[in-house]
Every structure is written in structure tokens, then in C-alpha cells.
Design a protein around this motif. Structure first.
Motif, PDB file in Angstrom:
ATOM      1  N   LEU A  30     -11.149   0.348   8.975  1.00 47.39           N
ATOM      2  CA  LEU A  30     -11.441   0.664   7.576  1.00 47.39           C
ATOM      3  C   LEU A  30     -12.451   1.809   7.456  1.00 47.39           C
ATOM      4  N   TYR A  31     -12.879   2.339   8.607  1.00 43.80           N
ATOM      5  CA  TYR A  31     -13.839   3.442   8.571  1.00 43.80           C
ATOM      6  C   TYR A  31     -13.169   4.810   8.520  1.00 43.80           C
ATOM      7  N   ASP A  32     -11.813   4.822   8.477  1.00 46.63           N
ATOM      8  CA  ASP A  32     -11.089   6.088   8.401  1.00 46.63           C
ATOM      9  C   ASP A  32     -10.858   6.529   6.959  1.00 46.63           C
ATOM     10  N   GLY A  33     -11.718   6.117   6.084  1.00 40.47           N
ATOM     11  CA  GLY A  33     -11.502   6.315   4.657  1.00 40.47           C
ATOM     12  C   GLY A  33     -11.650   7.737   4.185  1.00 40.47           C
ATOM     13  N   PRO A  34     -11.550   7.995   2.903  1.00 37.79           N
ATOM     14  CA  PRO A  34     -11.321   6.935   1.912  1.00 37.79           C
ATOM     15  C   PRO A  34      -9.912   6.348   1.995  1.00 37.79           C
ATOM     16  N   LEU A  35      -9.851   5.037   1.819  1.00 42.72           N
ATOM     17  CA  LEU A  35      -8.556   4.370   1.876  1.00 42.72           C
ATOM     18  C   LEU A  35      -8.557   3.124   0.995  1.00 42.72           C
ATOM     19  N   LEU A  36      -7.378   2.551   0.857  1.00 44.39           N
ATOM     20  CA  LEU A  36      -7.256   1.301   0.108  1.00 44.39           C
ATOM     21  C   LEU A  36      -6.958   0.163   1.080  1.00 44.39           C
ATOM     22  N   MET A  37      -7.462  -1.015   0.794  1.00 48.59           N
ATOM     23  CA  MET A  37      -7.053  -2.200   1.548  1.00 48.59           C
ATOM     24  C   MET A  37      -6.413  -3.168   0.570  1.00 48.59           C
ATOM     25  N   ASN A  38      -5.138  -3.460   0.843  1.00 49.95           N
ATOM     26  CA  ASN A  38      -4.370  -4.290  -0.077  1.00 49.95           C
ATOM     27  C   ASN A  38      -4.152  -5.677   0.533  1.00 49.95           C
ATOM     28  N   VAL A  39      -4.532  -6.709  -0.240  1.00 54.07           N
ATOM     29  CA  VAL A  39      -4.356  -8.099   0.206  1.00 54.07           C
ATOM     30  C   VAL A  39      -3.047  -8.614  -0.371  1.00 54.07           C
ATOM     31  N   TRP A  40      -2.155  -9.087   0.509  1.00 58.02           N
ATOM     32  CA  TRP A  40      -0.837  -9.492   0.025  1.00 58.02           C
ATOM     33  C   TRP A  40      -0.302 -10.684   0.813  1.00 58.02           C
ATOM     34  N   ALA A  41       0.765 -11.277   0.270  1.00 58.69           N
ATOM     35  CA  ALA A  41       1.469 -12.361   0.959  1.00 58.69           C
ATOM     36  C   ALA A  41       2.856 -12.487   0.352  1.00 58.69           C
ATOM     37  N   THR A  42       3.771 -13.074   1.108  1.00 55.82           N
ATOM     38  CA  THR A  42       5.140 -13.183   0.587  1.00 55.82           C
ATOM     39  C   THR A  42       5.251 -14.264  -0.489  1.00 55.82           C
ATOM     40  N   TRP A  43       4.277 -15.197  -0.530  1.00 58.89           N
ATOM     41  CA  TRP A  43       4.323 -16.243  -1.571  1.00 58.89           C
ATOM     42  C   TRP A  43       3.795 -15.742  -2.915  1.00 58.89           C
ATOM     43  N   CYS A  44       3.394 -14.486  -2.959  1.00 59.44           N
ATOM     44  CA  CYS A  44       2.737 -13.967  -4.160  1.00 59.44           C
ATOM     45  C   CYS A  44       3.694 -13.065  -4.942  1.00 59.44           C
ATOM     46  N   PRO A  45       4.196 -13.535  -6.093  1.00 65.36           N
ATOM     47  CA  PRO A  45       5.182 -12.763  -6.851  1.00 65.36           C
ATOM     48  C   PRO A  45       4.636 -11.415  -7.342  1.00 65.36           C
ATOM     49  N   THR A  46       3.355 -11.376  -7.672  1.00 61.34           N
ATOM     50  CA  THR A  46       2.784 -10.122  -8.167  1.00 61.34           C
ATOM     51  C   THR A  46       2.760  -9.068  -7.060  1.00 61.34           C
ATOM     52  N   CYS A  47       2.629  -9.550  -5.803  1.00 58.11           N
ATOM     53  CA  CYS A  47       2.652  -8.610  -4.674  1.00 58.11           C
ATOM     54  C   CYS A  47       4.026  -7.952  -4.576  1.00 58.11           C
ATOM     55  N   ARG A  48       5.058  -8.745  -4.854  1.00 62.52           N
ATOM     56  CA  ARG A  48       6.421  -8.213  -4.851  1.00 62.52           C
ATOM     57  C   ARG A  48       6.550  -7.134  -5.921  1.00 62.52           C
ATOM     58  N   ALA A  49       5.930  -7.430  -7.089  1.00 61.85           N
ATOM     59  CA  ALA A  49       6.016  -6.502  -8.218  1.00 61.85           C
ATOM     60  C   ALA A  49       5.331  -5.177  -7.917  1.00 61.85           C
ATOM     61  N   GLU A  50       4.242  -5.214  -7.168  1.00 58.47           N
ATOM     62  CA  GLU A  50       3.507  -3.966  -6.933  1.00 58.47           C
ATOM     63  C   GLU A  50       3.985  -3.224  -5.691  1.00 58.47           C
ATOM     64  N   HIS A  51       4.859  -3.875  -4.902  1.00 57.52           N
ATOM     65  CA  HIS A  51       5.223  -3.297  -3.615  1.00 57.52           C
ATOM     66  C   HIS A  51       5.867  -1.917  -3.735  1.00 57.52           C
ATOM     67  N   GLU A  52       6.777  -1.783  -4.695  1.00 55.17           N
ATOM     68  CA  GLU A  52       7.438  -0.491  -4.901  1.00 55.17           C
ATOM     69  C   GLU A  52       6.410   0.614  -5.125  1.00 55.17           C
ATOM     70  N   PHE A  53       5.419   0.275  -5.949  1.00 57.72           N
ATOM     71  CA  PHE A  53       4.428   1.302  -6.279  1.00 57.72           C
ATOM     72  C   PHE A  53       3.549   1.643  -5.070  1.00 57.72           C
ATOM     73  N   LEU A  54       3.271   0.650  -4.247  1.00 63.63           N
ATOM     74  CA  LEU A  54       2.494   0.920  -3.026  1.00 63.63           C
ATOM     75  C   LEU A  54       3.276   1.859  -2.105  1.00 63.63           C
ATOM     76  N   ASN A  55       4.597   1.643  -2.025  1.00 61.38           N
ATOM     77  CA  ASN A  55       5.444   2.542  -1.229  1.00 61.38           C
ATOM     78  C   ASN A  55       5.317   3.982  -1.738  1.00 61.38           C
ATOM     79  N   LYS A  56       5.291   4.104  -3.053  1.00 62.44           N
ATOM     80  CA  LYS A  56       5.179   5.404  -3.692  1.00 62.44           C
ATOM     81  C   LYS A  56       3.842   6.073  -3.335  1.00 62.44           C
ATOM     82  N   LEU A  57       2.771   5.288  -3.450  1.00 67.09           N
ATOM     83  CA  LEU A  57       1.441   5.818  -3.128  1.00 67.09           C
ATOM     84  C   LEU A  57       1.384   6.269  -1.669  1.00 67.09           C
ATOM     85  N   ALA A  58       1.953   5.445  -0.790  1.00 64.28           N
ATOM     86  CA  ALA A  58       1.948   5.777   0.640  1.00 64.28           C
ATOM     87  C   ALA A  58       2.701   7.087   0.876  1.00 64.28           C
ATOM     88  N   ALA A  59       3.815   7.256   0.144  1.00 66.62           N
ATOM     89  CA  ALA A  59       4.599   8.484   0.274  1.00 66.62           C
ATOM     90  C   ALA A  59       3.799   9.697  -0.200  1.00 66.62           C
TER      91      ALA A  59
END
Lengths: 189, 156
Positions: free
Chosen positions: A69-98
Motif C-alpha cells: 500500500l506504499y506504492d500510492g496514491p492508490l485505492l484499497m477496495n474491500v469486497w466479497a462475493t456475498w456482497c451485492p453492492t460489490c457486484r454493483a460497483e465492480h463494473e465501475f472499478l474495472n473502468k477506473l483500473a482501465a
């Protein structure tokens, strides 16, 4: 002028006291109306990322520590497959990564490792590093109380902001992008 | 004789063990001493579940509350004091995680408002009772009238 009259002239402002108190209460309570009681302020703001050690989600032989985490600035995203909101934001995280935003993924108390790996293989993997945290020990050090949560970490490895809930186009444009750009400016100057 | 002694010893051992187990098992956790159990019990009552709006970690079913109970248990068994466990939780989850907020600039209103309101109430009560006790001064004319009234009532 009689005695009683001078007295009432002197104390006329007392009549406005209830109004002043009332206005004060209205302002105080209105402020409370707008705030979401389920959102907690992180106590780790402006503190260095806590120490931890955990294996990589894909590979048991790779150990990650807070150093990733010292290679920043960066984001750390906490996620899990049981979390529906994580599913909802996943597309957007892909976009940010791109777009080149580095995101470290913290897989938090997932149902199974296989499920988590399968999720990244089918939906895309926006993460530069994948930390596996089956018992939630790493998350505990960060004061994670749900998923998703996204931490904004600066170039010096300090936690600068915590976003609770999904990251999406709207809140990224309205608020989060500015925070990230601010961290970028600080590191380049 | 030795058999009897052995048997007696066994019975005593079983009874004392049962008594001990009763004393030190709580919430599915085993404790070495009753004191540790008590510390743990107090902690789960006082620590607040960050995921819930208003529940301590003893009452909450949230997974996070379970994690916090486990952490509290482990720390108590490692010999940490109650305050150390509280500090550990507050350092990660903030003052929200403890039902007794510390006294500082942000919480001053919380602590002082009841005292302030009580003082204002007492002050108002004292002022009102004083005002009521003040004697009403009569003018000479009024005094005369009063005298007349008194005399008239005597005559009746």
C-alpha cells in the motif's frame, strides 16, 4: 417614566431568547437530518496504514504486507462475493483500473476462495494486488465494518479518506475523483 | 482402604471440575478464572457493534460483533486488561465502539448539557420562590382601607 416601564425596556431582549434557542435547535436538528447514521468516520484518517501480513488470493506462496500500500496514491477496495453492492460497483472499478487508477483488492471474509477467484475470472480483475483475508484479520486492523469500503491511500502510505458503500460514476465525479487527484498532485510536487 | 480413598478422590475431583467448569465457561468460551470471564462479560456489554445502530456486541448477531467478541476473548486470555481491550477496539473503530465516550471537546456537550440544564432549572426555581416571598408594600391609603375592612368584619 415609571419604575415598571424602565424595567420592561431593559429586559425586552429576554423575549427573543426562546426564538434564538429555537433557531439554534432547528439548525442543529436539520444538520442531523442530512447525515446517514450508518456511515462512520474512520479513525485511521491521516494515519499510516496498519501493519498486516496475508497471502495472495491466487497464490498461497505469495505473502503481502502493508508495503503493497506504499506504492500510492492508490485505492484499497474491500469486497466479497456475498456482497451485492460489490457486484454493483465492480463494473465501475474495472473502468477506473482501465483509466490507470491503481486499486488494491482486499477479499474480506468470503464464502470460499474458489468463489472469489471465479468472480474475478468472469467479471474481470481490476486489482493490482489481491489480498486474501478469510478471517477478516486485515480488515479488522483497518476498522472495516462492512463491504464495500474503499480507502484512499497517499504516496506516503497514509490513509486519507474512507468511502463506505459503492463507488460509482456519480460519486466518483462529484467527490472521489477530486480526492484522488489531490493525492496525485501532492506526490508529484 | 486405598480403593475407597481413590474412589473418594475421584468423586471430589469430578465435583470440583464440574463446579469449576460452571464458573468459567461463558458464551461458548472457556476461561481459566472467574475473573477473566467477568472481564469478558463486561467488555461484551460495554463494546458497541459498529455495524448495528444501537447494540452491544453481546446482543448482536452481526458477524462483525462475533469477530469483536473473539478478539476480546483472545486478548483477555492473553492477559490484557479490560482497558487495553477497549483501547484496542477504539483505535480501530473509534469512540463509536464504546458505550462510554471519553470527555473531550466533541463530547463536552454530551456530558455537560444535563448538568447545565439542571443548574438552569434550579436557578429558575430559586428566583421564582424568592419573587413569591417578597412582601407587598401597601400605600398609606391602602393601609387605611385595610384597617377599615378589619374593623367592619369585627363589628359583624
Amino acid at each position: 417614566m415609571s419604575d415598571a416601564q424602565t424595567k420592561s425596556n431593559k429586559n425586552w431582549w429576554v423575549l427573543f431568547l426562546p426564538l434564538v434557542v429555537f433557531i439554534g435547535l432547528v439548525v442543529f436538528l436539520l444538520k442531523g437530518l442530512g447525515s446517514d447514521p450508518t456511515k462512520l468516520e474512520s479513525v485511521l484518517i491521516d494515519k499510516p496504514v496498519p501493519e498486516f501480513s496475508a497471502v495472495d488470493l491466487f497464490n498461497d506462496n505469495i505473502q503481502h504486507t502493508e508495503k503493497v500500500l506504499y506504492d500510492g496514491p492508490l485505492l484499497m477496495n474491500v469486497w466479497a462475493t456475498w456482497c451485492p453492492t460489490c457486484r454493483a460497483e465492480h463494473e465501475f472499478l474495472n473502468k477506473l483500473a482501465a483509466q490507470g487508477v491503481p486499486i488494491v483488492g482486499l477479499n474480506y471474509q468470503d464464502d470460499s476462495r474458489a468463489k472469489a477467484i471465479d468472480w474475478l475470472n468472469t467479471l474481470g480483475d481490476p486489482y493490482t494486488v489481491n489480498i486474501f483475508d478469510p478471517e477478516g484479520d486485515v480488515a479488522f486492523e483497518f476498522g472495516v465494518y462492512g463491504a464495500p469500503e474503499t480507502y484512499f491511500i497517499d504516496a506516503n502510505g497514509k490513509i486519507r479518506y474512507r468511502h463506505v458503500g459503492d463507488v460509482n460514476q456519480r460519486n466518483w465525479e462529484n467527490k472521489l475523483q477530486k480526492i484522488y487527484q489531490q493525492l496525485q498532485q501532492e506526490s508529484s510536487s | 482402604m486405598s480403593l475407597l480413598k481413590g474412589l473418594l478422590g475421584m468423586v471430589t475431583l469430578v465435583f470440583s471440575m464440574a463446579l469449576l467448569a460452571q464458573q468459567v465457561t461463558y458464551d461458548g468460551y472457556e476461561f481459566k478464572t472467574a475473573e477473566q470471564r467477568q472481564t469478558y462479560q463486561q467488555l461484551t456489554q460495554e463494546l458497541r457493534c459498529p455495524k448495528c445502530q444501537n447494540q452491544n456486541i453481546a446482543d448482536s448477531n452481526a458477524p462483525l460483533a462475533g469477530d469483536m467478541r473473539e478478539r476480546a476473548y483472545n486478548m483477555v486470555m492473553q492477559g490484557h486488561s479490560k482497558q487495553e481491550v477497549i483501547d484496542h477496539m477504539v483505535a480501530r473503530y473509534g469512540n463509536f465502539a464504546h458505550y462510554r465516550p471519553p470527555f473531550n471537546l466533541f463530547t463536552a456537550v454530551l456530558w455537560l448539557a444535563p448538568l447545565f440544564i439542571a443548574l438552569v432549572g434550579i436557578a429558575i426555581a430559586i428566583r421564582m420562590s424568592r419573587r413569591r416571598r417578597q412582601t407587598v408594600a401597601l400605600s398609606d391609603q391602602e393601609r387605611e382601607q385595610l384597617q377599615q375592612l378589619k374593623e367592619r368584619s369585627k363589628d359583624d
